[in-house]
Scaffold this motif. Structure first.
Motif, mmCIF file in Angstrom:
data_model
loop_
_atom_site.group_PDB
_atom_site.id
_atom_site.type_symbol
_atom_site.label_atom_id
_atom_site.label_comp_id
_atom_site.label_asym_id
_atom_site.label_seq_id
_atom_site.Cartn_x
_atom_site.Cartn_y
_atom_site.Cartn_z
ATOM 1 N N LEU A 237 121.869 15.790 -55.551
ATOM 2 C CA LEU A 237 121.341 14.417 -55.504
ATOM 3 C C LEU A 237 119.983 14.328 -56.190
ATOM 4 O O LEU A 237 119.744 13.440 -57.013
ATOM 5 C CB LEU A 237 121.219 13.961 -54.041
ATOM 6 N N GLU B 226 120.366 14.514 -59.934
ATOM 7 C CA GLU B 226 120.937 13.285 -60.497
ATOM 8 C C GLU B 226 119.916 12.152 -60.522
ATOM 9 O O GLU B 226 119.840 11.400 -61.480
ATOM 10 C CB GLU B 226 122.191 12.864 -59.717
ATOM 11 N N LEU B 227 119.133 12.033 -59.449
ATOM 12 C CA LEU B 227 118.110 10.981 -59.438
ATOM 13 C C LEU B 227 117.082 11.235 -60.533
ATOM 14 O O LEU B 227 116.678 10.331 -61.251
ATOM 15 C CB LEU B 227 117.418 10.922 -58.066
ATOM 16 N N GLN C 181 118.364 10.476 -64.114
ATOM 17 C CA GLN C 181 118.724 9.091 -64.448
ATOM 18 C C GLN C 181 117.844 8.485 -65.532
ATOM 19 O O GLN C 181 118.309 7.820 -66.415
ATOM 20 C CB GLN C 181 118.617 8.214 -63.210
ATOM 21 N N ARG D 122 112.643 5.680 -57.670
ATOM 22 C CA ARG D 122 113.598 6.738 -57.315
ATOM 23 C C ARG D 122 113.079 7.585 -56.159
ATOM 24 O O ARG D 122 113.829 7.978 -55.275
ATOM 25 C CB ARG D 122 113.878 7.627 -58.535
ATOM 26 N N ILE E 140 121.628 4.420 -54.235
ATOM 27 C CA ILE E 140 122.793 5.106 -54.822
ATOM 28 C C ILE E 140 123.730 4.076 -55.455
ATOM 29 O O ILE E 140 124.330 3.260 -54.762
ATOM 30 C CB ILE E 140 123.580 5.904 -53.757
ATOM 31 N N TYR F 229 127.396 5.277 -60.406
ATOM 32 C CA TYR F 229 127.337 6.544 -61.139
ATOM 33 C C TYR F 229 126.896 7.692 -60.219
ATOM 34 O O TYR F 229 127.539 8.748 -60.161
ATOM 35 C CB TYR F 229 126.380 6.455 -62.345
ATOM 36 N N THR F 230 125.770 7.496 -59.506
ATOM 37 C CA THR F 230 125.237 8.585 -58.669
ATOM 38 C C THR F 230 126.228 8.969 -57.571
ATOM 39 O O THR F 230 126.373 10.155 -57.239
ATOM 40 C CB THR F 230 123.881 8.178 -58.053
ATOM 41 N N ASP G 119 128.165 7.020 -66.902
ATOM 42 C CA ASP G 119 126.773 6.693 -67.220
ATOM 43 C C ASP G 119 126.744 6.321 -68.707
ATOM 44 O O ASP G 119 127.795 6.160 -69.336
ATOM 45 C CB ASP G 119 125.820 7.850 -66.871
#
Ligand code: SF4
Length: 217
Positions: free
Chosen positions: A32, A35-36, A39, A83, A116, A119-120, A137
């Motif tokens: 997680l 991914e954040l 982005q 984020r 979230i 995509y996430t 994405d």
């Protein structure tokens, strides 16, 4: 064709993928965070900050026990601080006493958490839990459009819906293969089929690609 496409990108990925630290982890919190960070920040910068952030906040619970300003401080240098704020809100939502401390593995349940998006949710479900979940994405949208639907308008809501349908339709049969499939799609969009260049002669899906075949018959 879907099976052929997936097999081709996964074989290419096995040979050409960059060795990125988050690809070695199936820890949902670590996935997680990566991914954040990815982005809105370049990979090279995330590579610098990711290990430091995890050293400072090794678990979701450690984030939930901290003040928002401390999380923001550790996020400094990555920008887009919403984020960091969302990560803190999510950690408080999921960690005791509000939650069980465990991130859900279904995309729909992940989407219900602060910050979230679709995509996430797909990324965490497939990369951490090896769920058979689609993701789209910017990179993935570009590849799917060029290969399967070059006339599609990716900015329209109809175009977006169609891209998600294509992403779901071409998933391989198992969650494990989905992990490599989704990673490979993103890697292809980053390394061969970028916004600026199309390296079609080196591309594993050129024989199937409507754009690639037209450019290099
Ligand atoms: S063949 Fe060219 S346009 Fe098609 S996916 Fe590969 S790099 Fe992109």
């Amino acid at each position: 064709m879907a099976r052929d496409f997936s097999r081709r990108i996964r074989t290419w990925f096995a040979r050409h993928a960059r060795d990125l630290p988050w690809r070695h982890s199936r820890d949902p919190y670590q996935v997680l965070v990566s991914e954040l960070m990815l982005q809105q920040t370049q990979v090279s910068r995330v590579l610098e900050y990711y290990p430091c952030f995890l050293a400072r906040f090794p678990t979701l619970e450690s984030v939930s026990r901290s003040r928002p300003a401390q999380v923001r401080e550790a996020w400094r240098g990555l920008g887009y601080y919403a984020r960091a704020r969302n990560l803190h809100r999510l950690a408080r939502t999921v960690s005791p006493p509000n939650g069980t401390g465990v991130l859900p593995n279904a995309p729909e349940a992940l989407r219900a958490l602060p910050g979230i998006g679709a995509y996430t949710a797909g990324a965490v479900a497939s990369f951490a839990f090896e769920r058979r979940a689609a993701l789209v994405d910017t990179n993935v949208a570009r590849v799917l459009r060029r290969v399967f639907a070059p006339r599609l308008d990716p900015k329209s809501s109809r175009g977006q819906r169609r891209l998600w349908e294509i992403a779901a339709a071409i998933l391989p049969a198992t969650g494990r293969a989905t992990w490599s499939h989704n990673q490979a799609l993103m890697e292809l969009g980053a390394l061969l089929c970028s916004a600026r260049t199309m390296r079609c002669p080196e591309c594993p899906v050129r024989p199937l690609c409507r754009t690639g075949l037209r450019r290099n018959p």
